[in-house]
Design a protein around this motif. Structure first.
Motif, PDB file in Angstrom:
ATOM      1  N   PHE A  45      -6.353  -6.384   2.989  1.00  0.00           N
ATOM      2  CA  PHE A  45      -6.593  -5.515   1.890  1.00  0.00           C
ATOM      3  C   PHE A  45      -7.688  -5.749   1.424  1.00  0.00           C
ATOM      4  N   ARG A  46      -8.845  -5.043   1.833  1.00  0.00           N
ATOM      5  CA  ARG A  46     -10.271  -5.014   1.756  1.00  0.00           C
ATOM      6  C   ARG A  46     -10.863  -3.830   0.802  1.00  0.00           C
ATOM      7  N   ARG A  47     -10.360  -2.675   1.043  1.00  0.00           N
ATOM      8  CA  ARG A  47     -10.810  -1.588   0.544  1.00  0.00           C
ATOM      9  C   ARG A  47      -9.845  -0.694  -0.144  1.00  0.00           C
ATOM     10  N   ASP A  48      -9.411   0.429   0.178  1.00  0.00           N
ATOM     11  CA  ASP A  48      -8.397   1.194  -0.365  1.00  0.00           C
ATOM     12  C   ASP A  48      -7.191   1.403   0.261  1.00  0.00           C
ATOM     13  N   GLU A  49      -6.572   0.434   0.888  1.00  0.00           N
ATOM     14  CA  GLU A  49      -5.490   0.384   1.577  1.00  0.00           C
ATOM     15  C   GLU A  49      -4.467   0.794   0.700  1.00  0.00           C
ATOM     16  N   ARG A  50      -3.673   1.488   1.275  1.00  0.00           N
ATOM     17  CA  ARG A  50      -2.283   1.600   0.372  1.00  0.00           C
ATOM     18  C   ARG A  50      -1.274   0.349   1.026  1.00  0.00           C
ATOM     19  N   VAL A  51      -0.156   0.254   0.089  1.00  0.00           N
ATOM     20  CA  VAL A  51       0.605  -0.996   0.319  1.00  0.00           C
ATOM     21  C   VAL A  51       2.035  -0.436   0.943  1.00  0.00           C
ATOM     22  N   GLY A  52       2.312  -1.065   2.077  1.00  0.00           N
ATOM     23  CA  GLY A  52       3.719  -0.651   2.615  1.00  0.00           C
ATOM     24  C   GLY A  52       4.621  -1.617   2.355  1.00  0.00           C
ATOM     25  N   ILE A  53       5.843  -1.560   2.365  1.00  0.00           N
ATOM     26  CA  ILE A  53       6.833  -2.555   2.085  1.00  0.00           C
ATOM     27  C   ILE A  53       8.160  -2.335   3.381  1.00  0.00           C
TER      28      ILE A  53
END
Length: 596
Positions: A45-53
């Motif tokens: 996670f370095r930019r604007d990635e979204r978080v998946g679970i």
């Protein structure tokens, strides 16, 4: 709050996370790489990635409601009156949906469900399911309610597990030209990325349109090229979704075949007891979609020679090797954990048959196990005894049945070998009945003695040839079999109704060669045998001993294994070989590698 901070806060709770693009597409192989490792998360996670679970590895079950495409999960849930316990939740990014997080039951193997219980717009994310997180960073663990019972969907063993690999499925086609429907669906594959459930939904009707076997490879190539055109790294996800679509279609057909009958059909069955009167159309349709493959008696190139659920025949002169071939296959089936029934009507005798199979490496404990092996020999005095063995087979379910021989079977029923009606009646009661129970049935018969009759096949009525709905081989002796030196015989195709063996054999004459059966003894005087593919068959006279050629063929197979074989047990498990063959091949393989 940045995405990395949110991801780290979730990982601290034991939730396995992974990065996704802005459109929700996973950027890593989330099934394997979703993690709680802080270093990996900081790297991702370095930019604007979204978080998946990953729901299953995080112990979560998520109820996903949405309003889109004419589906209103909120209204559906309310109309059904299903209870939804209060728990941690948030509104989805679109503002039209909601994710309710629950603790998944520890003792249930949960899975995903779309429009669960027919509620449009209500999906379950659990097991291998994922959610794209849109909530806040969590400084402490939220209180999660237990999952509602209606939302717990147990994974079925066959649900997303295909019976074949993707490559094998693509290769098994009747024609390279796809149907117009398949072309249309492939050309409609979106160029933009979609979620995994949506991709599966897109591919399922496409795979269903290809199940007849027309144009599988071309259609797959068209659809895959479109989907990966703007996302070159999406190929693996596409292949996984295609494989799951194969499994889903297979499961649908299983459900059709296993569905309970309607009330009317049940009543008719109770009143008339006519289960066997009519054709099972679902089974016919399924059979049309899955062309029969020969899987018993494997050649050196991996092609099988005999068909399960069919009547197959070995026909030839006396001492040509018919019984030896059938016995070697029986030893292979037993070595692979299968079950064998041998009806010895040709006066070989129980002791001799047991000794023969022991000589082929079948362990005494297997031969004594009535759940694995049954031999009927001297006790078969009449048709009642034979029919009792057939009835028993329906209970214990042999995988491989040998009837040795047809010429001795018919007199037990008072039937004549020259009467088509007599043979057809006996065949239906014995061989055909055993085949309908799912066994690979091999009947042994003698070649006609008359010069003109030999061109047609076995002695007696032509109905024998017509009755074989699997493979029908003439066994031609090449090197006479001897107790100490072995021998060789060719299997020539007289008839192959399913066509799988003929399609994978050279077309060399009216009766093309399907395989060359070689039997020999190794340096430790242990028997070893092979069904050589036509292109692998030893020459005559052999330039090297048949034994050497057989071992060299096995060594080549071990060279191709990845990872390399480590022990005799490893070779036996992976190659489905008997102990003596595996040991000798492994010894020669190790010597070859040491000298390389």
């Amino acid at each position: 709050m940045s995405a990395v901070d949110v991801a780290l806060s979730l990982a601290a709770l034991g939730w396995h996370v992974f990065p996704c693009a802005a459109n929700g597409k996973p950027l890593v192989r989330w099934g394997e790489e979703a993690t709680t490792d802080r270093a990996a998360i900081r790297k991702w996670f370095r930019r604007d990635e979204r978080v998946g679970i990953h729901c299953g590895r995080s112990g979560l079950l998520v109820v996903d409601r949405d309003r889109k495409d004419g589906r209103d999960g909120f209204a559906s849930l309310k109309a059904e009156g299903r209870p939804l316990p209060r728990t941690f939740h948030y509104t989805s990014r679109s503002g039209k949906g909601r994710h309710d997080f629950y603790a998944a039951p520890a003792d249930v193997d949960c899975t995903i469900a779309t429009d669960v219980h027919g509620m449009k717009g209500v999906d379950i994310r659990a097991g291998q399911g994922i959610v794209i997180y849109n909530g806040p960073a969590l400084t402490e663990a939220p209180q999660l309610a237990p999952a509602p019972a209606w939302g717990v969907v147990q994974r079925q063993e066959h649900g997303y597990s295909s019976t074949v690999s993707l490559d094998a499925w693509l290769a098994e086609e009747r024609s390279p030209e796809p149907s117009a429907k398949a072309r249309r669906l492939a050309a409609a594959m979106p160029l933009e990325g979609v979620s995994n459930p949506d991709l599966l939904a897109l591919l399922t009707p496409l795979v269903d349109a290809l199940m007849m076997g027309y144009g599988r490879r071309l259609t797959y190539d068209i659809a895959r090229e479109r989907y990966t055109r703007n996302y070159p790294d999406a190929g693996e996800a596409f292949d996984k979704a295609w494989t799951r679509a194969i499994a889903r279609v297979e499961a649908d057909w299983d459900a059709v075949m296993q569905a309970p009958p309607t009330e009317y059909v049940s009543r008719a069955r109770d009143e008339h007891d006519s289960d066997d009167l009519y054709v099972d159309v679902a089974a016919v349709l399924r059979g049309a979609r899955r062309r029969a493959k020969a899987t018993i008696g494997t050649r050196t190139d991996g092609q099988g020679l005999f068909y399960r659920g069919k009547v197959n025949t070995l026909m030839g002169d006396p001492e040509s090797g018919k019984t030896l071939i059938a016995a070697c296959i029986a030893a292979d089936v037993l070595a692979a954990g299968g079950r064998v029934l041998w009806l010895d009507l040709d006066h070989n005798g129980g002791p001799d048959m047991v000794a023969l199979l022991q000589g082929f490496g079948v362990h005494t404990s297997v031969l004594m196990d009535r759940a694995r092996f049954r031999l009927a020999s001297e006790v078969l005095d009449g048709q009642e005894d034979v029919l009792r063995a057939v009835a028993d087979a329906a209970e214990w379910g042999p995988d491989y049945v040998v009837i040795d021989s047809v010429g001795e079977l018919l007199p037990l029923f008072g039937a004549s070998s020259d009467s088509a009606d007599d043979f057809t009646s006996v065949n239906r009661k014995v061989a055909a009945r055993l085949a309908t129970q799912g066994a690979c049935v091999v009947t042994i018969d003698h070649l006609a003695k008359g010069h003109d009759s030999r061109a047609y096949g076995a002695s007696g009525t032509m109905a024998k040839k017509r009755a074989a709905n699997g493979a029908y081989y003439e066994v031609v002796n090449v090197i006479t079999f001897t107790p100490s030196g072995g021998g060789r015989a060719d299997l020539r195709i007289v008839k192959d109704r399913p066509g799988n063996v003929r399609d994978n054999s050279p077309r060399d004459g009216k009766r093309p060669r399907a395989a060359s059966f070689g039997l020999n003894r190794d340096a430790q005087d242990q028997p070893q045998w092979r069904f050589f593919a036509p292109q692998d068959a030893p020459v005559k006279p052999p330039t090297r001993s048949l034994e050497v050629q057989m071992v060299e063929s096995d060594v080549d197979k071990l060279r191709a294994l990845d990872p390399a074989p480590t022990s005799k047990r490893d070779v036996m498990a992976r190659m489905k070989w008997g102990g003596p063959r595996a040991l000798e091949a492994l010894r020669q393989y190790r010597e070859a590698m040491a000298n390389a």
